[in-house]
Design an enzyme around this catalytic site. Structure first.
Site, PDB file in Angstrom:
ATOM      1  N   GLY A  16      51.853  52.339  57.146  1.00 58.55           N
ATOM      2  CA  GLY A  16      51.403  52.858  55.856  1.00 58.55           C
ATOM      3  C   GLY A  16      52.551  53.201  54.934  1.00 58.55           C
ATOM      4  N   GLU A  35      63.044  57.694  57.677  1.00 56.86           N
ATOM      5  CA  GLU A  35      62.445  57.371  58.985  1.00 56.86           C
ATOM      6  C   GLU A  35      63.457  57.768  60.053  1.00 56.86           C
ATOM      7  OE1 GLU A  35      59.517  56.264  60.576  1.00 56.86           O
ATOM      8  OE2 GLU A  35      60.860  56.721  62.240  1.00 56.86           O
ATOM      9  N   CYS A  43      53.080  50.984  65.496  1.00 53.56           N
ATOM     10  CA  CYS A  43      52.533  49.626  65.648  1.00 53.56           C
ATOM     11  C   CYS A  43      53.586  48.626  66.125  1.00 53.56           C
ATOM     12  CB  CYS A  43      51.932  49.171  64.318  1.00 53.56           C
ATOM     13  SG  CYS A  43      51.319  47.487  64.366  1.00 53.56           S
ATOM     14  N   CYS A  48      50.664  48.330  68.711  1.00 51.43           N
ATOM     15  CA  CYS A  48      49.974  47.026  68.604  1.00 51.43           C
ATOM     16  C   CYS A  48      50.806  45.833  69.070  1.00 51.43           C
ATOM     17  CB  CYS A  48      49.574  46.756  67.153  1.00 51.43           C
ATOM     18  SG  CYS A  48      49.115  48.199  66.202  1.00 51.43           S
ATOM     19  N   LYS A  51      52.172  45.939  72.772  1.00 54.56           N
ATOM     20  CA  LYS A  51      50.962  45.961  73.614  1.00 54.56           C
ATOM     21  C   LYS A  51      50.333  44.567  73.687  1.00 54.56           C
ATOM     22  CE  LYS A  51      47.356  46.072  71.929  1.00 54.56           C
ATOM     23  NZ  LYS A  51      46.765  47.213  71.283  1.00 54.56           N
ATOM     24  N   TYR A 177      41.062  53.309  73.712  1.00 47.91           N
ATOM     25  CA  TYR A 177      41.715  52.002  73.563  1.00 47.91           C
ATOM     26  C   TYR A 177      42.887  51.836  74.541  1.00 47.91           C
ATOM     27  CZ  TYR A 177      39.923  51.187  68.713  1.00 47.91           C
ATOM     28  OH  TYR A 177      39.175  50.961  67.600  1.00 47.91           O
ATOM     29  N   GLU A 181      43.204  49.253  77.655  1.00 46.97           N
ATOM     30  CA  GLU A 181      44.122  48.128  77.476  1.00 46.97           C
ATOM     31  C   GLU A 181      45.176  48.104  78.583  1.00 46.97           C
ATOM     32  OE1 GLU A 181      45.454  48.669  73.421  1.00 46.97           O
ATOM     33  OE2 GLU A 181      43.777  47.512  72.629  1.00 46.97           O
ATOM     34  N   ARG A 198      36.846  60.897  82.234  1.00 50.16           N
ATOM     35  CA  ARG A 198      36.069  62.127  82.467  1.00 50.16           C
ATOM     36  C   ARG A 198      34.578  61.983  82.182  1.00 50.16           C
ATOM     37  NH1 ARG A 198      38.323  65.978  77.546  1.00 50.16           N
ATOM     38  NH2 ARG A 198      37.729  64.665  75.806  1.00 50.16           N
ATOM     39  N   ARG A 204      33.889  55.662  74.463  1.00 50.83           N
ATOM     40  CA  ARG A 204      32.838  56.423  73.784  1.00 50.83           C
ATOM     41  C   ARG A 204      32.862  56.090  72.289  1.00 50.83           C
ATOM     42  NH1 ARG A 204      32.808  61.523  71.680  1.00 50.83           N
ATOM     43  NH2 ARG A 204      34.928  61.966  72.398  1.00 50.83           N
ATOM     44  N   GLY A 261      44.574  60.302  74.003  1.00 52.59           N
ATOM     45  CA  GLY A 261      44.523  60.508  72.565  1.00 52.59           C
ATOM     46  C   GLY A 261      45.886  60.752  71.949  1.00 52.59           C
ATOM     47  N   ASP A 302      47.667  57.568  60.146  1.00 55.22           N
ATOM     48  CA  ASP A 302      47.264  58.351  61.322  1.00 55.22           C
ATOM     49  C   ASP A 302      47.489  59.859  61.159  1.00 55.22           C
ATOM     50  OD1 ASP A 302      46.827  55.853  62.337  1.00 55.22           O
ATOM     51  OD2 ASP A 302      48.083  56.089  64.122  1.00 55.22           O
ATOM     52  N   HIS A 435      30.260  23.409  68.374  1.00 53.76           N
ATOM     53  CA  HIS A 435      29.967  23.140  69.781  1.00 53.76           C
ATOM     54  C   HIS A 435      31.100  22.370  70.441  1.00 53.76           C
ATOM     55  CE1 HIS A 435      27.344  22.733  73.198  1.00 53.76           C
ATOM     56  NE2 HIS A 435      27.596  21.447  73.258  1.00 53.76           N
ATOM     57  N   GLU A 440      29.565  29.964  68.988  1.00 47.79           N
ATOM     58  CA  GLU A 440      28.298  29.418  68.484  1.00 47.79           C
ATOM     59  C   GLU A 440      27.110  30.301  68.880  1.00 47.79           C
ATOM     60  OE1 GLU A 440      26.972  25.568  70.111  1.00 47.79           O
ATOM     61  OE2 GLU A 440      28.378  25.876  71.760  1.00 47.79           O
TER      62      GLU A 440
HETATM   63  P1  NDP Z   1      41.388  57.599  71.978  1.00 37.85           P
HETATM   64  O1  NDP Z   1      41.177  58.722  71.048  1.00 37.85           O
HETATM   65  O2  NDP Z   1      40.863  56.251  71.662  1.00 37.85           O
HETATM   66  O3  NDP Z   1      40.853  57.991  73.419  1.00 37.85           O
HETATM   67  C1  NDP Z   1      41.274  59.151  74.055  1.00 37.85           C
HETATM   68  C2  NDP Z   1      40.638  59.170  75.427  1.00 37.85           C
HETATM   69  O4  NDP Z   1      41.166  60.236  76.180  1.00 37.85           O
HETATM   70  C3  NDP Z   1      39.132  59.372  75.369  1.00 37.85           C
HETATM   71  O5  NDP Z   1      38.546  58.583  76.362  1.00 37.85           O
HETATM   72  C4  NDP Z   1      38.972  60.868  75.676  1.00 37.85           C
HETATM   73  O6  NDP Z   1      37.771  61.157  76.316  1.00 37.85           O
HETATM   74  C5  NDP Z   1      40.106  61.060  76.650  1.00 37.85           C
HETATM   75  N1  NDP Z   1      40.589  62.444  76.666  1.00 37.85           N
HETATM   76  C6  NDP Z   1      40.943  63.218  75.616  1.00 37.85           C
HETATM   77  N2  NDP Z   1      41.363  64.421  76.040  1.00 37.85           N
HETATM   78  C7  NDP Z   1      41.283  64.411  77.387  1.00 37.85           C
HETATM   79  C8  NDP Z   1      41.570  65.364  78.398  1.00 37.85           C
HETATM   80  N3  NDP Z   1      42.023  66.576  78.109  1.00 37.85           N
HETATM   81  N4  NDP Z   1      41.365  65.005  79.690  1.00 37.85           N
HETATM   82  C9  NDP Z   1      40.890  63.780  80.005  1.00 37.85           C
HETATM   83  N5  NDP Z   1      40.608  62.833  79.072  1.00 37.85           N
HETATM   84  C10 NDP Z   1      40.804  63.152  77.793  1.00 37.85           C
HETATM   85  O7  NDP Z   1      42.960  57.609  72.206  1.00 37.85           O
HETATM   86  P2  NDP Z   1      43.996  56.533  72.675  1.00 37.85           P
HETATM   87  O8  NDP Z   1      45.133  57.366  73.158  1.00 37.85           O
HETATM   88  O9  NDP Z   1      43.422  55.533  73.600  1.00 37.85           O
HETATM   89  O10 NDP Z   1      44.363  55.791  71.328  1.00 37.85           O
HETATM   90  C11 NDP Z   1      44.716  56.536  70.153  1.00 37.85           C
HETATM   91  C12 NDP Z   1      44.282  55.810  68.901  1.00 37.85           C
HETATM   92  O11 NDP Z   1      45.158  54.722  68.677  1.00 37.85           O
HETATM   93  C13 NDP Z   1      42.894  55.175  68.962  1.00 37.85           C
HETATM   94  O12 NDP Z   1      41.880  56.048  68.576  1.00 37.85           O
HETATM   95  C14 NDP Z   1      43.006  54.031  68.016  1.00 37.85           C
HETATM   96  O13 NDP Z   1      42.671  54.467  66.741  1.00 37.85           O
HETATM   97  C15 NDP Z   1      44.465  53.641  68.077  1.00 37.85           C
HETATM   98  N6  NDP Z   1      44.665  52.421  68.893  1.00 37.85           N
HETATM   99  C16 NDP Z   1      44.121  51.240  68.469  1.00 37.85           C
HETATM  100  C17 NDP Z   1      44.285  50.095  69.221  1.00 37.85           C
HETATM  101  C18 NDP Z   1      43.676  48.806  68.777  1.00 37.85           C
HETATM  102  O14 NDP Z   1      43.306  48.697  67.617  1.00 37.85           O
HETATM  103  N7  NDP Z   1      43.531  47.830  69.659  1.00 37.85           N
HETATM  104  C19 NDP Z   1      45.036  50.109  70.469  1.00 37.85           C
HETATM  105  C20 NDP Z   1      45.536  51.394  70.830  1.00 37.85           C
HETATM  106  C21 NDP Z   1      45.358  52.498  70.066  1.00 37.85           C
HETATM  107  P3  NDP Z   1      36.404  61.415  75.515  1.00 37.85           P
HETATM  108  O15 NDP Z   1      35.934  60.064  75.061  1.00 37.85           O
HETATM  109  O16 NDP Z   1      35.516  62.007  76.559  1.00 37.85           O
HETATM  110  O17 NDP Z   1      36.728  62.330  74.394  1.00 37.85           O
END
Ligand code: NDP
Length: 450
Positions: A16, A35, A43, A48, A51, A177, A181, A198, A204, A261, A302, A435, A440
């Protein structure tokens, strides 16, 4: 009129920040960008791009096995982690250089230092203060690891990209994610991969049927997926770690990775100097024009913790520049933003999942299909592909599309254009398929499942 050192001072050189700085400078705006870590941000450096390179690397193991069904006989392929890391690092360095060049060519002054906001028009970098008419915060996010006994032993995705050795086994905690991944990446590279989530089903917020389908595919490929499971502690032992689960079970592993997260990166930014408001997740609060409660300070990407995807941050950067310097309103449309999880196989999605569609529209029509792709008919690979369309019967518009399968992101990117254009199911039905492709299926699903 006040005389400032810069018209725009951008803090953060990720997707961004670089986009906004560059586009503003190209319009003749005097721009500086600070920076402290690496140009290109998450990214390019620890997100991205590396990864996806890792994801490509991990897919080869299946490709080698599949090739035998087509008549290829291979010696047992050998994987070298250090070669992958070195090649990845070289590519990232190249991209860092491109980002630097793009900024310089646009006339942006770059500071490779931490920047702190001193007041609403002043930024301090390496003990020198600069004034700016406007300040843009685009500092992104940082991995979050909860605090529990042994949490200090867990690595995050940041470190996963620079491991010296490929572990023989790994426990990955989280169900978003990154966790999904990396479970696929490490599994494909030959590690014993355990994923701990969990809740009852990972990813979710994504379509539940798609997530369940992906979970079954991942388990079929050998990932040990533990749902409704939490880590109580991590203990360091001589040859690795003991991960204790709340069920009382123990997993012995070489490495533990937390992907639970990310939180907005605001450390040492000086937000308090101007009383900039943040929400309960520490995300900077902005209005529809990305302005904080301080009228000369803006934030995108972000650090505002809305939809944390690179293309969204890029769009926000351009919308902000249009608003500030072109007197044009190019607001970002946050509806029907497609996304892909680069799991194995990929999961991609645009629009409403079934549950949220029901909540918003009441009655909906669902079309769903799963099949074995033609490519696998000659192999021992029993991977299946899944597709799902959700239709609003009141106007026949397709309001959700979900896919699990190879290159799902490539397929759903095209479908996203159709949804954005308001395509009806009738238009999908009138579209001729290509096809033989998996794609398709998008235009041949005739019988509703519900
Ligand atoms: P997410 O926010 O996607 O997922 C976090 C996960 O951690 C959830 O499953 C959450 O569970 C779990 N969680 C959170 N706190 C705890 C805890 N205390 N104990 C156990 N589990 C916990 O985060 P990510 O780190 O995977 O990715 C961050 C962000 O980066 C994404 O939201 C996305 O926007 C971006 N991203 C995008 C990608 C892509 O476009 N391909 C690839 C990688 C990242 P619950 O669901 O129960 O809350």
């Amino acid at each position: 009129m006040a005389n400032y050192d810069y018209d725009l001072f951008t803090i953060g050189g990720g997707s961004g920040g670089v986009r906004a700085a560059r586009f503003a400078a190209n319009l003749g705006v005097k721009v500086a960008l600070a920076e402290e870590r690496y140009l290109g941000g998450t990214c390019v450096n620890v997100g991205c791009i590396p990864k996806k390179l890792f994801s490509y690397a991990s897919h080869f193991s299946e490709e080698f096995a599949d090739a035998e069904g087509f008549g290829w006989k291979l010696e047992k392929p050998q994987f070298n982690w250090q070669t992958l890391i070195a090649n990845k690092d070289r590519e990232i360095k190249r991209l860092n250089g491109i980002y630097e060049q793009l900024l310089k060519n646009s006339g942006v002054t770059i500071f490779s230092e931490h920047a702190e906001i001193i007041d609403e028009h002043t930024v301090e970098v390496a003990n020198i203060r600069y004034t700016a008419e406007k300040i843009l915060i685009a500092t992104g996010g940082w991995p979050y690891v909860p605090d529990f006994p042994g949490s200090e032993y867990a690595i995050t995705s940041n470190e996963a990209f620079y491991l010296k050795e490929l572990p023989a086994s790994i426990v990955i905690v989280g169900g978003g994610y990154i966790a999904v991944e990396f479970a696929g990446i490490f599994n494909g590279l030959g590690c014993e991969a355990h994923q701990i989530y969990r809740g009852p089903m990972f990813l979710r917020g994504f379509d539940l049927d798609a997530a369940k389908f992906l979970a079954a595919q991942m388990e079929g490929k050998g990932i040990d997926l533990r749902l409704n499971s939490e880590v109580s502690s991590i203990k360091k032992v001589d040859d690795g770690y003991q991960v204790l689960l709340d069920s009382g079970e123990r997993i012995d592993t070489d490495l533990v990775m937390y992907a639970t997260g990310r939180t907005p990166m605001t450390d040492g930014l000086g937000l308090e100097a101007c009383g900039i408001l943040v929400d309960s997740n520490n995300a900077i609060i902005v209005d529809r024009n990305y302005r904080t409660n301080c009228s000369s300070i803006y934030a995108i990407g972000d650090v505002t913790n809305r939809i944390n995807l690179t293309p969204v941050a890029l769009a926000e950067g351009m919308a902000l520049v249009a608003h500030l310097y072109q007197k044009a309103e190019k607001s970002v449309s946050y509806e029907y933003i497609p996304c892909a999880v680069f799991s194995n196989p990929n999961l991609a999605s645009v629009g409403y999942d079934e549950e949220s569609a029901r909540q918003k529209f009441g009655e909906i029509i669902v079309y769903q299909s799963s099949f074995r792709a033609l490519k696998h008919t000659l192999t021992d690979n029993d991977e299946k592909t899944f597709m799902k369309l959700i239709v609003n019967p009141k106007n026949d518009k397709v309001i959700g599309a979900h896919m699990v399968g190879p290159d799902a992101g490539e397929s759903v990117q095209g479908i996203a254009i159709a949804l954005k254009a308001g395509a009806t199911k009738k238009i999908f039905d009138q579209t001729i398929g290509i096809h033989p492709t998996s794609g398709e299926e998008w235009v041949t699903m005739r019988e509703p499942t519900i």
